[in-house]
Design a protein around this motif. Sequence first.
Motif, PDB file in Angstrom:
ATOM      1  N   PHE A 280      35.885  52.619  40.208  1.00 10.30           N
ATOM      2  CA  PHE A 280      36.165  51.877  41.230  1.00 10.30           C
ATOM      3  C   PHE A 280      35.430  50.520  42.064  1.00 10.30           C
ATOM      4  O   PHE A 280      34.205  50.393  40.887  1.00 10.30           O
ATOM      5  N   LEU A 281      36.044  50.322  42.673  1.00 13.10           N
ATOM      6  CA  LEU A 281      35.389  48.954  42.668  1.00 13.10           C
ATOM      7  C   LEU A 281      34.550  49.439  44.398  1.00 13.10           C
ATOM      8  O   LEU A 281      35.428  49.323  45.453  1.00 13.10           O
ATOM      9  N   HIS A 282      32.881  48.960  45.016  1.00 12.28           N
ATOM     10  CA  HIS A 282      33.002  49.329  46.237  1.00 12.28           C
ATOM     11  C   HIS A 282      32.594  47.477  46.497  1.00 12.28           C
ATOM     12  O   HIS A 282      31.991  47.105  45.859  1.00 12.28           O
ATOM     13  N   ASN A 283      33.252  47.244  47.803  1.00 11.55           N
ATOM     14  CA  ASN A 283      33.141  45.904  48.190  1.00 11.55           C
ATOM     15  C   ASN A 283      31.554  46.052  49.552  1.00 11.55           C
ATOM     16  O   ASN A 283      31.838  47.501  49.807  1.00 11.55           O
ATOM     17  N   LEU A 284      30.377  46.072  48.953  1.00 14.20           N
ATOM     18  CA  LEU A 284      29.476  46.412  49.458  1.00 14.20           C
ATOM     19  C   LEU A 284      29.395  45.619  50.933  1.00 14.20           C
ATOM     20  O   LEU A 284      28.262  45.849  51.563  1.00 14.20           O
ATOM     21  N   ASP A 285      29.639  44.336  50.865  1.00 15.74           N
ATOM     22  CA  ASP A 285      29.706  44.510  52.575  1.00 15.74           C
ATOM     23  C   ASP A 285      30.289  45.000  53.327  1.00 15.74           C
ATOM     24  O   ASP A 285      30.189  44.621  54.706  1.00 15.74           O
ATOM     25  N   SER A 286      31.421  44.734  53.002  1.00 18.05           N
ATOM     26  CA  SER A 286      32.654  45.850  54.013  1.00 18.05           C
ATOM     27  C   SER A 286      32.664  47.026  53.738  1.00 18.05           C
ATOM     28  O   SER A 286      33.504  48.238  55.017  1.00 18.05           O
ATOM     29  N   GLY A 287      32.262  47.436  52.599  1.00 14.21           N
ATOM     30  CA  GLY A 287      32.171  49.145  52.305  1.00 14.21           C
ATOM     31  C   GLY A 287      32.883  49.927  51.913  1.00 14.21           C
ATOM     32  O   GLY A 287      33.669  51.190  51.606  1.00 14.21           O
ATOM     33  N   GLU A 288      34.725  48.759  51.669  1.00 22.78           N
ATOM     34  CA  GLU A 288      35.534  49.865  51.346  1.00 22.78           C
ATOM     35  C   GLU A 288      35.544  49.677  50.016  1.00 22.78           C
ATOM     36  O   GLU A 288      34.733  49.203  48.417  1.00 22.78           O
ATOM     37  N   ILE A 289      35.864  51.290  49.124  1.00 24.49           N
ATOM     38  CA  ILE A 289      35.542  51.535  47.307  1.00 24.49           C
ATOM     39  C   ILE A 289      37.421  51.632  47.380  1.00 24.49           C
ATOM     40  O   ILE A 289      38.188  52.278  47.801  1.00 24.49           O
ATOM     41  N   VAL A 290      37.866  50.926  46.417  1.00 18.87           N
ATOM     42  CA  VAL A 290      39.092  50.754  46.063  1.00 18.87           C
ATOM     43  C   VAL A 290      39.153  51.449  44.599  1.00 18.87           C
ATOM     44  O   VAL A 290      38.427  50.970  43.649  1.00 18.87           O
ATOM     45  N   PRO A 291      40.151  52.079  43.952  1.00 21.51           N
ATOM     46  CA  PRO A 291      39.896  52.378  42.396  1.00 21.51           C
ATOM     47  C   PRO A 291      40.969  51.645  41.515  1.00 21.51           C
ATOM     48  O   PRO A 291      41.777  50.957  42.322  1.00 21.51           O
ATOM     49  N   VAL A 292      40.430  51.395  41.235  1.00 20.08           N
ATOM     50  CA  VAL A 292      41.142  50.189  39.605  1.00 20.08           C
ATOM     51  C   VAL A 292      41.109  50.550  38.667  1.00 20.08           C
ATOM     52  O   VAL A 292      39.876  51.711  37.883  1.00 20.08           O
ATOM     53  N   VAL A 293      41.107  49.752  37.749  1.00 20.49           N
ATOM     54  CA  VAL A 293      41.452  49.796  36.423  1.00 20.49           C
ATOM     55  C   VAL A 293      41.096  48.337  35.595  1.00 20.49           C
ATOM     56  O   VAL A 293      41.323  47.328  36.241  1.00 20.49           O
ATOM     57  N   ILE A 294      41.066  48.639  34.712  1.00 17.38           N
ATOM     58  CA  ILE A 294      40.243  47.203  34.204  1.00 17.38           C
ATOM     59  C   ILE A 294      40.974  46.821  33.133  1.00 17.38           C
ATOM     60  O   ILE A 294      42.236  47.337  32.268  1.00 17.38           O
ATOM     61  N   LYS A 295      41.420  45.081  33.490  1.00 18.79           N
ATOM     62  CA  LYS A 295      42.459  44.351  32.398  1.00 18.79           C
ATOM     63  C   LYS A 295      41.965  43.760  31.181  1.00 18.79           C
ATOM     64  O   LYS A 295      42.996  43.915  30.042  1.00 18.79           O
ATOM     65  N   ALA A 296      40.806  44.400  30.804  1.00 21.84           N
ATOM     66  CA  ALA A 296      40.686  43.498  29.252  1.00 21.84           C
ATOM     67  C   ALA A 296      41.233  44.430  28.307  1.00 21.84           C
ATOM     68  O   ALA A 296      40.731  45.614  28.666  1.00 21.84           O
ATOM     69  N   ASN A 297      41.544  43.797  27.378  1.00 24.47           N
ATOM     70  CA  ASN A 297      42.245  44.550  26.392  1.00 24.47           C
ATOM     71  C   ASN A 297      41.161  43.667  24.900  1.00 24.47           C
ATOM     72  O   ASN A 297      41.760  44.107  23.439  1.00 24.47           O
ATOM     73  N   LYS A 298      40.096  43.345  25.520  1.00 23.11           N
ATOM     74  CA  LYS A 298      39.305  43.664  24.152  1.00 23.11           C
ATOM     75  C   LYS A 298      37.771  43.501  24.287  1.00 23.11           C
ATOM     76  O   LYS A 298      37.681  42.583  26.030  1.00 23.11           O
ATOM     77  N   ALA A 299      36.465  43.839  23.885  1.00 21.87           N
ATOM     78  CA  ALA A 299      35.448  43.599  24.486  1.00 21.87           C
ATOM     79  C   ALA A 299      34.881  43.202  23.694  1.00 21.87           C
ATOM     80  O   ALA A 299      34.826  43.461  22.025  1.00 21.87           O
ATOM     81  N   ASP A 300      34.381  41.535  23.379  1.00 20.79           N
ATOM     82  CA  ASP A 300      33.338  40.792  22.725  1.00 20.79           C
ATOM     83  C   ASP A 300      32.035  41.716  22.521  1.00 20.79           C
ATOM     84  O   ASP A 300      31.314  41.992  24.112  1.00 20.79           O
ATOM     85  N   PHE A 301      30.396  41.730  21.419  1.00 21.82           N
ATOM     86  CA  PHE A 301      29.777  42.440  21.820  1.00 21.82           C
ATOM     87  C   PHE A 301      28.688  41.197  21.616  1.00 21.82           C
ATOM     88  O   PHE A 301      28.930  40.801  20.556  1.00 21.82           O
ATOM     89  N   ASN A 302      28.570  40.509  22.931  1.00 25.50           N
ATOM     90  CA  ASN A 302      27.554  38.973  22.390  1.00 25.50           C
ATOM     91  C   ASN A 302      26.367  39.251  22.071  1.00 25.50           C
ATOM     92  O   ASN A 302      26.109  40.635  22.575  1.00 25.50           O
TER      93      ASN A 302
END
Length: 327
Positions: A280-302
């Motif tokens: 979920f993505l929470h806009n802390l200024d407006s208060g809106e909470i949106v269900p989202v999906v992560i678009k990344a297909n790779k996770a780097d371990f920096n």
Amino acid sequence: MAIPIWKDTKASYVTMGDSQTFIISVDGQTIYNGRLVRKPGEIGLTTYVNRLVKDYLSAKIDFSRDVNVHPQDNYIREFTISPATTAGASAYKFYCDYGYEDGGIADNTLSVISRPLHNVVDPRQILFCTFADLSENTNHLVEVRLRNGKRIIADSLSNKVQTFTPQLSQSMVGDIIDIVDDMAGEVLASYEVRNTCAEYALYYLNAHGGYDHLLISGTTLRSDNIKRTEITRVVDNTTLKHGRNDVHTEITRTWRLNTGHLTDAQWAKTHHLLGSTHVFLHNLDSGEIVPVVIKANKADFNTYRNKGRRMSQLSIDVEESTKRARR
């Protein structure tokens, strides 16, 4: 003892036959009824029970901002098999942990299975914290309270696993929030309230089946992906009529979110977010909470070293899970 669902768990039979019936039940309901067949070169019959039952476990909550306690009823379940294995096993208890590491969750005590990148919270956000007790003990009263003694929320751990999601609006900058097992008199986790100036926060399910938060303290960019459906028609070119008309527009909101600089320890936990199946993505200024999906297909371990002895930021692309339309 309960077994994490990621760990392959065999049911084995020493038998002279080439096949036999195999049944799995949970809560009195048959969920698998098939036959085990001898594999070439093997002297007995085997199957991996965890692979057959994984769809009957879930750590996801039915999140609502109006509710402070979310039970995870299907996080841990006992599955009965028939016939019993040659070693005498007739039931297996699995829990919804995809951490792929031993010792991820204690099996004999109450523990916190949230793994946030940092323990800083903003008073505008919701605090996500998940507790698990995989033992038979149910004697717990878990409390979220400020260190000055003010209680935010308290609840008995009536489920083996549940997530607290209290609002933090009654906290103040500088407060310390403790998660306390009152029965044991033990502080399980602590969070520091700061004015972060973050525009967004992400709430997500981690690999162990707990929920975490991540405050986005870097830059953010929202974009709208627009897909148009149009019709064409022949018109008189001496008029102001349209030869092409949009009849339907599908809009998908996306965000590019940049964190602050992360330490090596924080980078090691980013896979919990980038591989999450419930975000979920929470806009802390407006208060809106949106269900989202992560678009990344790779996770780097920096790390500090592999980035040229520099701290680095994580860039996260998320997309709204529902589409908007205009006609």
